[in-house]
Design an enzyme around this catalytic site. Structure first.
Site: not given
Length: 813
Positions: A204, A288
Site C-alpha cells: 500500500e 487483501e
C-alpha cells in the site's frame, strides 16, 4: 390482514391493486378466503412461491484458472500469540485454519516480511536487523508457514513487506538494497524447506516500475525464476494501466493484486476490477480484503469470495488477517477467521468466517477452473444472491458455491449438468450465516441423486451452500477450554529460549525484542532490543520501540527487571499498559519508568493521543553503559513508586490507568538488554466494590444524574468516585449500585440500553464478568457496550453482540 375493502401490505398501506392481483390469482378459493376475512376471521395467505431459477452447470464453459482463497499473516503481528499456545489447542487451531476437510482449509497464505516496525497490530522481526547480519530463525512466520505446509502441502505462499529496517537504501525502500533483502529472505525460506510462490513489493505504498523490473531480473539471475511477482498490493488497478505505458513492467509482473476491491470494510456487494486489468491477460487477485470481525464479517466474506470473480474476474481472495492471536487491547483484536487471545488458558474461538471460507476451499483447489456460463446472480438479481461454479482439472468433478446473504425468502433452484461433468451423487453442505448457533454452521445435508442430469434444491436466505460431486469435506470437532486469567506472580529469566526467538507472550509493537546471549559479563540468555536505527515506517506514527506482556486485568503490582544500556540513551519499564493506537507517535495508555545512562529518571503517563505527562523525576547515580542495573515500578492504587538498584528514587500520585500489562521500551535506535523479569502482586486484586472503567474511554460506568429512580439509564462519565459510580459484584452475579439497585437490561435484544432497577433476582439483572474484560448478560449473551464506540461523557451503554472492541472491555477498580 384484510381491512375494509383493501389489503394491508407490510408497510401498513391499503393497496387495492394488490387486492385485485390477489383475487385474480386465487379465483373462487381466493374469494371464499377473502369473505371469511371480511367476516372477521384472520386468514394468513401463503406467500407465492418464486418460479424456480434454472442453472446449467456446463463443463464445456470457458473460465479462468482458480488460484485459491486464504488469508494474510502479518500486516502487524496478528499471529503472534499462536506459537505460544499449549498442546493440543495449538494444533487444534492450526487444523481449523489449514487442514483440508476440517475448517477454513486455506489454500493460499501471504506472510509479512518482518521489518522491525509496526504494521497495524504489532511489529514483526526482520531477518536482517543490520546490513549483512542474517538470522533465518527469527520470528514465527517460518514456523507458521511450515505448519500450514505440513497440513496442506499444496498451500501457496506469498511474501510481502510492510516496513523495513532503516539501513535499506538509507531509508528508501525502492532501492537495490531492498531487492537484495527480499532475495535473502527467499533464501531463509529455502533453509526452512519452504518454497515461496509469489513475492510482492511494498504494501500500500505505491510502486516504482523500474524497481519491479530490476526485481524480476535479480530473481531470474539468482535462481528464483519460478517466483512470480505481484504488483502492487495497493488500492485500484493502476498497475494494469502502467503496464500499457511500460510493457517491460508488464512483462516483469505475473499478478495484478488490488486491496479492498469491494470497498474497505464494506458489505462486499460489488467487487469490480477494470477493463485494462481484465483485458491484460494477467492473473487478477483481490489480494487483501476483510479487516472484519471473525463472526460479524462472515456475510461480507461470503459475498466477496463469489463476487470478486463475477464482477472483476479475480481468481484469488485473501482475507486480512488469518487469525487474531493478540491480546484485546490491540486494534482489530477480533478480525480474521478465528481468535486466540489467551495462550495461558488455551482459549480460542472459531468464527463463522472460517466456515464461509470452507464452503469454497473444501470443495475446490487451485488449478480448478471457473465455469463462466455457470456462474452469476440468482435470477439475474444481486439481491437474491450469487453463485459460482468450478470444475476439476480432469473435467469430471464440479462444485457450485451459492450465497444468499441478502435474499428475502427461500428460492427454488433447478440444476442441469452437462459438458462431460459427473452425473453422480451431489453432496450438499450449508451454513446459516445469520445464526450464532454452531450447530447451523457447515452442516452436511441430504445427498441428491440427479435424474437425467437434473436436480433441484431450495436455498434459504442468509445461507452459504456448497453443492459438489467431491468428497472429503468435514467439520472439525475440537473444542476450546474456558477463558482464564494469567496469574500473578509472573516471571521469566529468558534462559530457556534459543537465540533469535521471542520470549513467551512478549509482543512487539515497535522495534524488535528477541532473545540473545547476555552482555555485561552474564553467560545466560537475555532479551535485547535489536533495532539500531529508525526503520522505514509503514504507519504514519514514529513510536519508539516497545513490547508488552501480560493480562489486561493485572491491577496492583510491582514490575522489576535487570537492564543494560549498550549505548547512550534510555530504557523504560511499562506498567498498566492498555489500549494503543498504531498511528500515533507515542501511542499507548500506560505508565512508564524511564531511566537514562546519565542517571536521569522520570515516572510518566502516556495515552493513545500521544499526550505524555511527567509525574515525577530527578537524577541519581549514572547508569552508564555496559553495566547491569535493577529497575522497579510499583503501582499500588494511585501511588506509583520508582526504584533503581533497590533504592526508591521517587513517587507520584495518578489514577489515569487502573490495570494493564507490563513491558519493556527503549529510545529510538537504542539497543538495550533485559533480564529476570518479575511481576509481583500487591494485595488481592480488584475489590468487590468500586469503579468500572471503559477500556476504550477510560471513563466510568455512571448512573445518569446520580438518580436512584428505577429506570435511570447508565452512561459513560468522567470518573469521580461518587456513589453512582461504585458498583458491587455480588455472589448472585449481579452488579449493584447504591446497595439496592441492580444493573438491569429491560429486554435481551441488541441495542437495548441498560439501566438501574430494584433488584429482582431475574436473569436480566445477572452478568458474567469475563477474563477478557467483557461483561455479558446472562439472559441475552450480549456484551455491555459503549454505543458507537463512543468515549465522550454521556455515551449510552447498551447490549450489543460481542466483538472484542475496546468499547466492550471494562476494568474493575
Amino acid at each position: 390482514m384484510a381491512k375494509g375493502t383493501g389489503m394491508t401490505t407490510r408497510s401498513g398501506r391499503s393497496d387495492h391493486r394488490l387486492l385485485r392481483r390477489w383475487w385474480r390469482s386465487r379465483g373462487c378459493a381466493g374469494a371464499a378466503a377473502l369473505l371469511l376475512a371480511l367476516a372477521g376471521t384472520l386468514v394468513v395467505s401463503p406467500r407465492p412461491a418464486r418460479a424456480a431459477a434454472a442453472i446449467t452447470i456446463d463443463g464445456a464453459s470457458g473460465g479462468r484458472m482458480f488460484d485459491g482463497v486464504g488469508a494474510i499473516s502479518g500486516g502487524g503481528g496478528n499471529s503472534r500469540l499462536l506459537i505460544d499456545y499449549p498442546e493440543p489447542q495449538r494444533s487444534d487451531i492450526l487444523d481449523y485454519l489449514f487442514k483440508p476437510g476440517y475448517g477454513a482449509a486455506m489454500q493460499i497464505m501471504k506472510v509479512e516480511i518482518g521489518g522491525d516496525t509496526n504494521s497495524t497490530s504489532g511489529a514483526e522481526p526482520s531477518h536482517q536487523h543490520t546490513r549483512g547480519t542474517v538470522n533465518c530463525d527469527r520470528g514465527y512466520e517460518w514456523w507458521l508457514m511450515g505448519q500450514a505446509k505440513a497440513r496442506n502441502p499444496n498451500i501457496r505462499l506469498v511474501g510481502l513487506s510492510w516496513g523495513a529496517p532503516g539501513w535499506i537504501g538509507n531509508g528508501n525502500f525502492w532501492s537495490n538494497d531492498s531487492i537484495d533483502y527480499l532475495i535473502t529472505w527467499l533464501g531463509c525460506a529455502a533453509s526452512h524447506g519452504l518454497t515461496i510462490d509469489y513475492l510482492g513489493g511494498w504494501n500500500e505504498r505505491g510502486r516504482d516500475l523500474n524497481w519491479y523490473k530490476n526485481l524480476r531480473a535479480a530473481l531470474n539471475a539468482r535462481g528464483y525464476a519460478g517466483v512470480r511477482i505481484v504488483a502492487s498490493d495497493d488500492f485500484g488497478w493502476g498497475s494494469a494501466d502502467d503496464a500499457l505505458r511500460d510493457p517491460a513492467f508488464g512483462a516483469a509482473v505475473s499478478v495484478y493484486g488490488s486491496h479492498y476491491v469491494c470497498g474497505y470494510r464494506s458489505a462486499q456487494t460489488t467487487c469490480p476490477s477494470s477493463a485494462n486489468a481484465v483485458n491484460s491477460g494477467k492473473t487478477l487477485w483481490a489480494s487483501e480484503n476483510g479487516s472484519d470481525d471473525y463472526n460479524g464479517g462472515a456475510p461480507a466474506l461470503a459475498r466477496g469470495i463469489n463476487r470478486g470473480y463475477l464482477d472483476g474476474r479475480m481468481t484469488a481472495y485473501l482475507n486480512w488477517p488469518v487469525i487474531a492471536a493478540v491480546t484485546p487491547n490491540v486494534p482489530w483484536a477480533t478480525t480474521g477467521v478465528a481468535v486466540a487471545p489467551q495462550p495461558w488458558s488455551g482459549y480460542y474461538s472459531i468464527g463463522r468466517s472460517a466456515w464461509v471460507m470452507g464452503h469454497t476451499t473444501q470443495f475446490t483447489a487451485p488449478g480448478w477452473r471457473y465455469l463462466d456460463s455457470s456462474s452469476g446472480y440468482l435470477g439475474g438479481n444481486r439481491d437474491n444472491g450469487s453463485y459460482v461454479s468450478l470444475k476439476s482439472p480432469d473435467g469430471r468433478d464440479y462444485s457450485t458455491i451459492i450465497e444468499t446473504m441478502d435474499a428475502g425468502s427461500a428460492q427454488d433452484l433447478r440444476f442441469g449438468v452437462t459438458g462431460g461433468l459427473s452425473a453422480g451423487t451431489v453432496h450438499v453442505w450449508s451454513t446459516d450465516v445469520r445464526s450464532s448457533n454452531p450447530a447451523e454452521h457447515f452442516v452436511r445435508r441430504a445427498d441428491i441423486s440427479p435424474s437425467n442430469g437434473s436436480f433441484s434444491l431450495t436455498v434459504q436466505p442468509g445461507h452459504v451452500y456448497s453443492i459438489t460431486t467431491t468428497t472429503g469435506a468435514g467439520r472439525g470437532a475440537a473444542t476450546s477450554p474456558a477463558q482464564g486469567v494469567l496469574g500473578l506472580p509472573y516471571g521469566d529469566d529468558f534462559d530457556g529460549y534459543r537465540t533469535g526467538r521471542q520470549a513467551r507472550y512478549l509482543s512487539d509493537h515497535q522495534g524488535s525484542f528477541e532473545v540473545t546471549p547476555c552482555a555485561g559479563g552474564r553467560t545466560a540468555q537475555c532479551v535485547r532490543q535489536m533495532s539500531e536505527q529508525a526503520p522505514i515506517f509503514w504507519t504514519s506514527g514514529h513510536a519508539e520501540p516497545y513490547t508488552l506482556l501480560g493480562d489486561l486485568n493485572w491491577r496492583n503490582y510491582t514490575v522489576s527487571s535487570d537492564v543494560l544500556l549498550e549505548r547512550s540513551g534510555y530504557v523504560q519499564l511499562v506498567g498498566r499498559a492498555g489500549n494503543y493506537n498504531h498511528d500515533g507517535p507515542q501511542n499507548l495508555n500506560a505508565y512508564y519508568l524511564r531511566v537514562a545512562d546519565d542517571g536521569s529518571w522520570s515516572i510518566r503517563s502516556n495515552d493513545t493521543g500521544g499526550t505524555q505527562r511527567v509525574l515525577a523525576g530527578g537524577t541519581t547515580t549514572a547508569l552508564g553503559t555496559g553495566r547491569w542495573h535493577r529497575l522497579s515500578l510499583t503501582l499500588d492504587g494511585a501511588t506509583l513508586t520508582a526504584a533503581i538498584d533497590g533504592t526508591t528514587v521517587g513517587r507520584a500520585s495518578d489514577s489515569a490507568w487502573v490495570a494493564g500489562q507490563v513491558g519493556y521500551a527503549t529510545g529510538q535506535g537504542v539497543p538495550a538488554q533485559f533480564d529476570n523479569l518479575s511481576v509481583t502482586p500487591l494485595g488481592s486484586g480488584p475489590s468487590a466494590t468500586g469503579e468500572i472503567r471503559g477500556a476504550g474511554s477510560n471513563r466510568c460506568l455512571d448512573v445518569d444524574g446520580q438518580s436512584q429512580a428505577d429506570g435511570t439509564v447508565v452512561q459513560l462519565w468522567d470518573c469521580h468516585g461518587g456513589a453512582n459510580q461504585r458498583w458491587t459484584a455480588t455472589s448472585g452475579s449481579q452488579l449493584t449500585v447504591y446497595g439496592t439497585k441492580c444493573l438491569d437490561a429491560p429486554n435481551a435484544s441488541a441495542g437495548t440500553r441498560v439501566r438501574i432497577w430494584s433488584c429482582t433476582g431475574g436473569a436480566n439483572q445477572q452478568w458474567r464478568i469475563n477474563a477478557d474484560g467483557t461483561v455479558t448478560g446472562v439472559a441475552s449473551g450480549l456484551c455491555l457496550d459503549a454505543t458507537g464506540q463512543g468515549t465522550a461523557n454521556g455515551t449510552a451503554v447498551v447490549l450489543w453482540p460481542c466483538n472484542g472492541g475496546s468499547n466492550q472491555r471494562w476494568i474493575r477498580a
